[in-house]
Scaffold this active site. Structure first.
Site, PDB file in Angstrom:
ATOM      1  N   LYS A  47       0.840  -1.195   0.000  1.00 15.96           N
ATOM      2  CA  LYS A  47       0.000   0.000   0.000  1.00 15.96           C
ATOM      3  C   LYS A  47       0.879   1.250   0.000  1.00 15.96           C
ATOM      4  O   LYS A  47       2.100   1.170   0.200  1.00 15.96           O
ATOM      5  CB  LYS A  47      -0.917   0.005   1.224  1.00 15.96           C
ATOM      6  CG  LYS A  47      -0.191   0.013   2.561  1.00 15.96           C
ATOM      7  CD  LYS A  47      -1.166  -0.073   3.729  1.00 15.96           C
ATOM      8  CE  LYS A  47      -0.397  -0.082   5.058  1.00 15.96           C
ATOM      9  NZ  LYS A  47      -1.301  -0.093   6.227  1.00 15.96           N
ATOM     10  N   TYR A 261      16.449  29.609   8.344  1.00 14.05           N
ATOM     11  CA  TYR A 261      15.316  30.382   8.850  1.00 14.05           C
ATOM     12  C   TYR A 261      15.269  30.340  10.372  1.00 14.05           C
ATOM     13  O   TYR A 261      15.473  29.300  10.998  1.00 14.05           O
ATOM     14  CB  TYR A 261      14.001  29.817   8.315  1.00 14.05           C
ATOM     15  CG  TYR A 261      13.727  30.107   6.873  1.00 14.05           C
ATOM     16  CD1 TYR A 261      13.603  31.418   6.405  1.00 14.05           C
ATOM     17  CD2 TYR A 261      13.566  29.073   5.964  1.00 14.05           C
ATOM     18  CE1 TYR A 261      13.343  31.684   5.076  1.00 14.05           C
ATOM     19  CE2 TYR A 261      13.295  29.326   4.629  1.00 14.05           C
ATOM     20  CZ  TYR A 261      13.178  30.630   4.184  1.00 14.05           C
ATOM     21  OH  TYR A 261      12.912  30.894   2.866  1.00 14.05           O
TER      22      TYR A 261
END
EC number: 5.1.1.1
Length: 365
Positions: A47, A261
Protein backbone atom coordinates in the site's frame (compact mmCIF):
# COMPACT_ATOMS: atom_id res chain seq x y z
CA UNK A 1 33.39 3.18 -3.74
CA UNK A 2 31.08 5.27 -1.49
CA UNK A 3 28.60 7.63 -3.11
CA UNK A 4 29.54 11.27 -2.95
CA UNK A 5 32.40 11.82 -5.39
CA UNK A 6 32.91 13.54 -8.72
CA UNK A 7 31.65 10.51 -10.65
CA UNK A 8 28.28 10.88 -8.93
CA UNK A 9 28.24 14.54 -9.94
CA UNK A 10 28.88 13.71 -13.58
CA UNK A 11 26.28 10.94 -13.60
CA UNK A 12 23.51 12.80 -11.82
CA UNK A 13 22.67 15.28 -14.62
CA UNK A 14 20.31 16.98 -12.17
CA UNK A 15 20.48 18.88 -8.91
CA UNK A 16 17.51 17.00 -7.48
CA UNK A 17 17.20 14.34 -4.78
CA UNK A 18 17.00 10.70 -5.71
CA UNK A 19 16.00 7.41 -4.13
CA UNK A 20 17.90 4.38 -5.30
CA UNK A 21 15.36 1.58 -4.75
CA UNK A 22 17.07 -1.75 -4.12
CA UNK A 23 14.64 -4.35 -5.44
CA UNK A 24 16.99 -7.23 -4.65
CA UNK A 25 17.17 -6.05 -1.03
CA UNK A 26 13.37 -5.90 -0.78
CA UNK A 27 13.10 -9.44 -2.12
CA UNK A 28 15.85 -10.58 0.27
CA UNK A 29 14.00 -8.99 3.20
CA UNK A 30 10.78 -10.75 2.15
CA UNK A 31 12.60 -14.07 2.15
CA UNK A 32 14.26 -13.36 5.50
CA UNK A 33 10.94 -12.53 7.15
CA UNK A 34 9.28 -15.53 5.52
CA UNK A 35 11.91 -17.81 7.04
CA UNK A 36 10.73 -16.81 10.54
CA UNK A 37 7.22 -18.14 9.85
CA UNK A 38 8.07 -20.87 7.36
CA UNK A 39 4.80 -22.78 7.83
CA UNK A 40 2.83 -19.74 6.61
CA UNK A 41 2.55 -18.20 3.17
CA UNK A 42 4.43 -14.90 3.02
CA UNK A 43 2.39 -12.13 1.45
CA UNK A 44 3.50 -8.53 1.01
CA UNK A 45 1.96 -5.20 1.93
CA UNK A 46 2.47 -2.72 -0.92
CA UNK A 47 0.00 0.00 0.00
CA UNK A 48 0.94 3.68 -0.22
CA UNK A 49 2.96 3.10 -3.41
CA UNK A 50 4.88 0.27 -1.75
CA UNK A 51 5.68 2.55 1.18
CA UNK A 52 7.02 5.18 -1.21
CA UNK A 53 9.28 2.79 -3.11
CA UNK A 54 7.12 2.39 -6.24
CA UNK A 55 4.36 -0.21 -6.29
CA UNK A 56 4.77 -1.53 -9.84
CA UNK A 57 8.51 -2.34 -9.76
CA UNK A 58 8.40 -3.58 -6.17
CA UNK A 59 5.37 -5.82 -6.68
CA UNK A 60 6.76 -7.23 -9.93
CA UNK A 61 10.03 -8.11 -8.21
CA UNK A 62 8.24 -9.78 -5.30
CA UNK A 63 5.84 -11.60 -7.61
CA UNK A 64 8.75 -12.90 -9.70
CA UNK A 65 10.35 -14.13 -6.47
CA UNK A 66 7.25 -16.14 -5.59
CA UNK A 67 4.96 -13.81 -3.65
CA UNK A 68 1.33 -14.63 -4.50
CA UNK A 69 -0.69 -12.50 -2.07
CA UNK A 70 -0.56 -8.71 -1.87
CA UNK A 71 -2.26 -6.22 0.43
CA UNK A 72 -3.20 -2.62 -0.32
CA UNK A 73 -5.42 -0.09 1.47
CA UNK A 74 -7.76 1.12 -1.28
CA UNK A 75 -9.55 -0.53 -4.17
CA UNK A 76 -7.92 1.97 -6.56
CA UNK A 77 -4.51 0.82 -5.33
CA UNK A 78 -5.62 -2.73 -6.06
CA UNK A 79 -6.54 -1.79 -9.62
CA UNK A 80 -3.12 -0.21 -10.15
CA UNK A 81 -1.45 -3.27 -8.68
CA UNK A 82 -3.46 -5.69 -10.81
CA UNK A 83 -2.47 -3.80 -13.93
CA UNK A 84 1.17 -4.06 -12.87
CA UNK A 85 1.40 -7.76 -11.98
CA UNK A 86 -1.33 -9.46 -14.00
CA UNK A 87 -3.93 -12.02 -13.01
CA UNK A 88 -1.81 -14.60 -11.17
CA UNK A 89 -1.95 -13.11 -7.67
CA UNK A 90 -4.41 -12.47 -4.87
CA UNK A 91 -4.99 -8.82 -3.93
CA UNK A 92 -6.79 -7.73 -0.75
CA UNK A 93 -7.85 -4.13 0.01
CA UNK A 94 -7.78 -3.40 3.76
CA UNK A 95 -10.21 -0.46 3.75
CA UNK A 96 -13.02 -2.39 2.13
CA UNK A 97 -15.37 -1.44 -0.68
CA UNK A 98 -18.89 -0.17 -1.29
CA UNK A 99 -21.45 -2.14 -3.29
CA UNK A 100 -20.95 0.42 -6.06
CA UNK A 101 -17.39 -0.87 -6.41
CA UNK A 102 -18.56 -4.40 -7.21
CA UNK A 103 -17.97 -4.23 -10.96
CA UNK A 104 -14.46 -2.86 -10.41
CA UNK A 105 -13.84 -5.58 -7.83
CA UNK A 106 -14.99 -8.30 -10.23
CA UNK A 107 -13.07 -6.96 -13.23
CA UNK A 108 -9.77 -6.64 -11.37
CA UNK A 109 -10.23 -9.59 -9.00
CA UNK A 110 -9.74 -7.64 -5.80
CA UNK A 111 -10.86 -9.01 -2.45
CA UNK A 112 -12.20 -6.21 -0.23
CA UNK A 113 -11.71 -6.53 3.53
CA UNK A 114 -15.08 -5.62 5.07
CA UNK A 115 -14.79 -4.02 8.47
CA UNK A 116 -18.29 -3.75 9.98
CA UNK A 117 -21.54 -5.71 10.09
CA UNK A 118 -23.54 -3.06 8.15
CA UNK A 119 -21.00 -3.14 5.31
CA UNK A 120 -21.14 -6.93 5.21
CA UNK A 121 -24.95 -6.93 5.10
CA UNK A 122 -24.92 -4.57 2.12
CA UNK A 123 -22.25 -6.62 0.34
CA UNK A 124 -24.20 -9.84 0.75
CA UNK A 125 -27.22 -8.25 -0.95
CA UNK A 126 -25.31 -8.11 -4.24
CA UNK A 127 -26.22 -10.63 -6.88
CA UNK A 128 -23.30 -12.90 -7.70
CA UNK A 129 -21.65 -11.63 -4.54
CA UNK A 130 -17.91 -11.06 -5.11
CA UNK A 131 -15.55 -12.80 -2.70
CA UNK A 132 -14.71 -10.79 0.39
CA UNK A 133 -12.61 -10.89 3.54
CA UNK A 134 -13.53 -9.85 7.08
CA UNK A 135 -11.47 -7.94 9.62
CA UNK A 136 -12.14 -8.86 13.26
CA UNK A 137 -11.19 -6.29 15.90
CA UNK A 138 -9.19 -8.10 18.57
CA UNK A 139 -8.15 -4.97 20.46
CA UNK A 140 -7.14 -2.14 18.11
CA UNK A 141 -10.55 -0.43 18.28
CA UNK A 142 -10.03 1.04 14.84
CA UNK A 143 -11.51 -1.19 12.13
CA UNK A 144 -13.20 -4.56 12.32
CA UNK A 145 -16.15 -6.53 13.64
CA UNK A 146 -16.05 -6.57 17.42
CA UNK A 147 -15.41 -9.85 19.18
CA UNK A 148 -18.83 -9.90 20.82
CA UNK A 149 -20.39 -9.66 17.37
CA UNK A 150 -18.54 -12.64 15.88
CA UNK A 151 -21.44 -15.09 16.51
CA UNK A 152 -23.76 -12.71 14.66
CA UNK A 153 -21.17 -12.43 11.88
CA UNK A 154 -21.07 -16.23 11.61
CA UNK A 155 -24.86 -16.42 11.28
CA UNK A 156 -25.00 -13.51 8.83
CA UNK A 157 -22.42 -15.05 6.50
CA UNK A 158 -23.51 -18.69 6.75
CA UNK A 159 -24.71 -18.80 3.13
CA UNK A 160 -21.83 -16.72 1.78
CA UNK A 161 -18.85 -16.89 4.14
CA UNK A 162 -15.69 -14.81 3.83
CA UNK A 163 -12.72 -16.28 2.02
CA UNK A 164 -10.28 -14.62 4.41
CA UNK A 165 -10.42 -13.56 8.08
CA UNK A 166 -7.81 -11.24 9.55
CA UNK A 167 -6.98 -9.02 12.49
CA UNK A 168 -4.21 -6.58 13.36
CA UNK A 169 -1.78 -6.45 16.27
CA UNK A 170 -1.86 -3.40 18.51
CA UNK A 171 1.79 -3.30 19.57
CA UNK A 172 3.96 -5.84 17.83
CA UNK A 173 6.79 -3.32 18.13
CA UNK A 174 7.10 -4.43 21.77
CA UNK A 175 7.09 -8.21 21.78
CA UNK A 176 7.04 -8.32 25.59
CA UNK A 177 3.59 -6.80 25.96
CA UNK A 178 0.82 -9.07 27.26
CA UNK A 179 -1.68 -7.61 24.82
CA UNK A 180 -0.02 -9.56 21.98
CA UNK A 181 -0.88 -12.92 23.55
CA UNK A 182 -4.35 -11.65 24.49
CA UNK A 183 -5.04 -10.67 20.89
CA UNK A 184 -3.66 -13.98 19.66
CA UNK A 185 -6.14 -15.87 21.85
CA UNK A 186 -9.02 -13.70 20.65
CA UNK A 187 -8.11 -14.17 17.01
CA UNK A 188 -7.87 -17.94 17.38
CA UNK A 189 -11.37 -17.87 18.84
CA UNK A 190 -12.73 -15.66 16.06
CA UNK A 191 -11.08 -17.67 13.30
CA UNK A 192 -12.51 -20.91 14.63
CA UNK A 193 -15.97 -19.71 13.52
CA UNK A 194 -14.77 -19.69 9.88
CA UNK A 195 -12.87 -22.96 9.40
CA UNK A 196 -12.75 -22.71 5.60
CA UNK A 197 -11.39 -19.15 5.43
CA UNK A 198 -7.73 -18.22 5.06
CA UNK A 199 -6.43 -16.54 8.20
CA UNK A 200 -3.97 -13.68 8.60
CA UNK A 201 -2.76 -11.92 11.73
CA UNK A 202 0.94 -11.05 11.63
CA UNK A 203 2.44 -7.85 10.30
CA UNK A 204 6.24 -7.41 10.29
CA UNK A 205 6.43 -7.34 14.08
CA UNK A 206 4.07 -10.28 14.31
CA UNK A 207 6.37 -12.31 12.07
CA UNK A 208 9.18 -11.52 14.51
CA UNK A 209 7.11 -13.21 17.25
CA UNK A 210 7.24 -16.56 15.48
CA UNK A 211 5.04 -19.22 14.00
CA UNK A 212 2.29 -19.01 16.63
CA UNK A 213 1.34 -15.68 15.06
CA UNK A 214 1.71 -16.85 11.47
CA UNK A 215 -1.60 -18.58 10.70
CA UNK A 216 -2.13 -19.16 6.95
CA UNK A 217 -0.69 -15.93 5.52
CA UNK A 218 1.58 -13.27 7.01
CA UNK A 219 1.56 -9.61 6.00
CA UNK A 220 5.04 -8.09 6.26
CA UNK A 221 5.05 -4.42 5.32
CA UNK A 222 7.65 -2.00 6.67
CA UNK A 223 10.14 -4.83 7.18
CA UNK A 224 10.28 -5.43 3.43
CA UNK A 225 11.72 -1.94 3.09
CA UNK A 226 14.31 -2.26 5.85
CA UNK A 227 12.38 -0.63 8.68
CA UNK A 228 10.20 -1.68 11.57
CA UNK A 229 10.61 -2.82 15.18
CA UNK A 230 13.80 -4.18 16.74
CA UNK A 231 14.98 -7.30 14.94
CA UNK A 232 15.16 -10.76 16.50
CA UNK A 233 18.65 -11.97 17.31
CA UNK A 234 20.56 -13.11 14.25
CA UNK A 235 18.21 -11.42 11.77
CA UNK A 236 19.36 -8.65 9.43
CA UNK A 237 17.27 -6.61 7.01
CA UNK A 238 18.70 -4.55 4.19
CA UNK A 239 17.78 -0.99 3.19
CA UNK A 240 14.96 -0.85 0.66
CA UNK A 241 16.19 2.47 -0.62
CA UNK A 242 19.08 4.88 -0.45
CA UNK A 243 17.85 8.46 -0.26
CA UNK A 244 20.48 10.91 -1.49
CA UNK A 245 20.58 14.62 -2.19
CA UNK A 246 23.19 16.61 -4.14
CA UNK A 247 25.28 19.34 -2.60
CA UNK A 248 24.62 22.72 -4.19
CA UNK A 249 27.12 24.90 -2.35
CA UNK A 250 29.90 24.61 0.23
CA UNK A 251 30.91 27.48 2.50
CA UNK A 252 32.73 28.30 5.71
CA UNK A 253 31.19 30.02 8.72
CA UNK A 254 32.67 31.63 11.80
CA UNK A 255 31.77 31.55 15.50
CA UNK A 256 28.67 33.60 16.26
CA UNK A 257 27.08 33.09 12.84
CA UNK A 258 23.76 31.31 12.40
CA UNK A 259 22.20 29.21 9.68
CA UNK A 260 18.75 28.95 8.13
CA UNK A 261 15.32 30.38 8.85
CA UNK A 262 14.81 31.58 12.41
CA UNK A 263 18.54 31.47 13.18
CA UNK A 264 17.93 28.36 15.27
CA UNK A 265 21.55 27.19 15.25
CA UNK A 266 24.54 29.33 16.29
CA UNK A 267 28.10 28.17 15.64
CA UNK A 268 30.67 28.32 18.41
CA UNK A 269 33.64 27.22 16.28
CA UNK A 270 34.59 27.66 12.61
CA UNK A 271 32.67 25.10 10.53
CA UNK A 272 32.28 24.00 6.92
CA UNK A 273 28.69 23.76 5.67
CA UNK A 274 27.08 22.18 2.63
CA UNK A 275 23.60 23.04 1.42
CA UNK A 276 21.80 20.15 -0.30
CA UNK A 277 18.76 19.92 -2.57
CA UNK A 278 16.24 18.22 -0.30
CA UNK A 279 13.48 19.60 1.91
CA UNK A 280 10.00 19.16 3.25
CA UNK A 281 8.67 19.90 -0.25
CA UNK A 282 10.21 16.54 -1.15
CA UNK A 283 8.69 14.87 1.90
CA UNK A 284 11.73 14.97 4.15
CA UNK A 285 10.48 15.95 7.58
CA UNK A 286 10.83 19.51 8.84
CA UNK A 287 11.08 18.01 12.32
CA UNK A 288 14.58 16.75 11.40
CA UNK A 289 15.98 20.27 11.66
CA UNK A 290 18.91 20.39 14.14
CA UNK A 291 18.30 16.69 14.87
CA UNK A 292 18.70 14.60 11.74
CA UNK A 293 21.91 13.50 10.09
CA UNK A 294 23.39 12.85 6.68
CA UNK A 295 26.44 10.89 5.57
CA UNK A 296 29.25 11.66 3.17
CA UNK A 297 31.37 8.58 2.47
CA UNK A 298 30.32 7.07 5.80
CA UNK A 299 31.13 10.21 7.79
CA UNK A 300 28.15 11.50 9.79
CA UNK A 301 27.24 15.10 9.03
CA UNK A 302 24.60 16.68 11.32
CA UNK A 303 21.72 18.71 9.94
CA UNK A 304 22.14 22.26 11.22
CA UNK A 305 19.31 24.76 11.21
CA UNK A 306 15.81 24.19 9.97
CA UNK A 307 14.79 21.93 7.13
CA UNK A 308 13.24 24.27 4.57
CA UNK A 309 11.02 23.48 1.60
CA UNK A 310 13.80 22.75 -0.88
CA UNK A 311 17.04 22.85 1.10
CA UNK A 312 18.88 21.36 4.05
CA UNK A 313 22.22 22.53 5.44
CA UNK A 314 24.61 19.95 6.90
CA UNK A 315 27.83 20.36 8.83
CA UNK A 316 30.51 18.72 6.67
CA UNK A 317 33.52 19.85 8.69
CA UNK A 318 34.62 16.25 9.30
CA UNK A 319 34.10 15.33 5.63
CA UNK A 320 35.39 18.52 4.02
CA UNK A 321 37.51 16.67 1.45
CA UNK A 322 34.37 14.92 0.12
CA UNK A 323 32.11 17.95 0.17
CA UNK A 324 31.83 19.55 -3.26
CA UNK A 325 28.96 20.75 -5.45
CA UNK A 326 27.37 17.75 -7.11
CA UNK A 327 28.46 15.20 -4.50
CA UNK A 328 25.55 13.28 -2.99
CA UNK A 329 24.88 13.09 0.73
CA UNK A 330 22.96 10.08 2.05
CA UNK A 331 19.91 10.58 4.29
CA UNK A 332 18.52 7.01 4.33
CA UNK A 333 20.45 3.87 3.44
CA UNK A 334 23.19 1.58 4.64
CA UNK A 335 25.01 4.46 6.32
CA UNK A 336 21.93 6.18 7.80
CA UNK A 337 19.38 3.53 8.73
CA UNK A 338 15.73 4.37 8.13
CA UNK A 339 14.55 3.95 11.71
CA UNK A 340 17.53 5.88 13.11
CA UNK A 341 16.74 8.87 10.90
CA UNK A 342 13.06 8.60 11.79
CA UNK A 343 13.83 8.42 15.49
CA UNK A 344 15.85 11.59 15.31
CA UNK A 345 12.90 13.34 13.68
CA UNK A 346 10.53 12.07 16.35
CA UNK A 347 8.64 9.70 14.09
CA UNK A 348 8.73 6.21 12.56
CA UNK A 349 10.16 4.88 9.32
CA UNK A 350 6.68 4.50 7.81
CA UNK A 351 6.14 8.26 7.75
CA UNK A 352 9.57 9.03 6.38
CA UNK A 353 9.39 6.77 3.31
CA UNK A 354 5.68 7.07 2.50
CA UNK A 355 5.94 10.85 2.54
CA UNK A 356 8.66 11.12 -0.11
CA UNK A 357 7.18 13.02 -3.04
CA UNK A 358 7.39 12.94 -6.80
CA UNK A 359 10.35 15.35 -6.90
CA UNK A 360 12.50 12.55 -5.48
CA UNK A 361 13.55 10.55 -8.54
CA UNK A 362 13.24 6.78 -8.07
CA UNK A 363 16.07 4.82 -9.65
CA UNK A 364 15.68 1.03 -9.61
CA UNK A 365 18.52 -1.43 -9.30
Amino acid sequence: MPHGGAADYAASMSFSPRARVHLQNIVANWRTIASLVSQSEAGAVVKANAYGHGVAPVARALHAAGCKTFFVAYVDEGVELRNAIGAEATILAFNGAEPGDADLIRTHQITPVLNALPAIREWLKLSDTPSYAVHVDTGMNRLGVRMEDVPELEDLTASGPPVHVMSHLVDSDDRSRAINAEQLARFKDAASHFPHAHTSFANTGGCFMGQDYGFDIVRPGIGLYGGGPPLPDGIELKPGMTLEAPILTVQSVQPGETVGYGATYTFDTPRTLATVALGYGDGFLRAAGNKGIASLGGIVCPIVGRVSMDLITIDVTQAADLAMPGAFAQFIGAEILLEEQARRAGTVGYELVTGLGHRVRRIYD
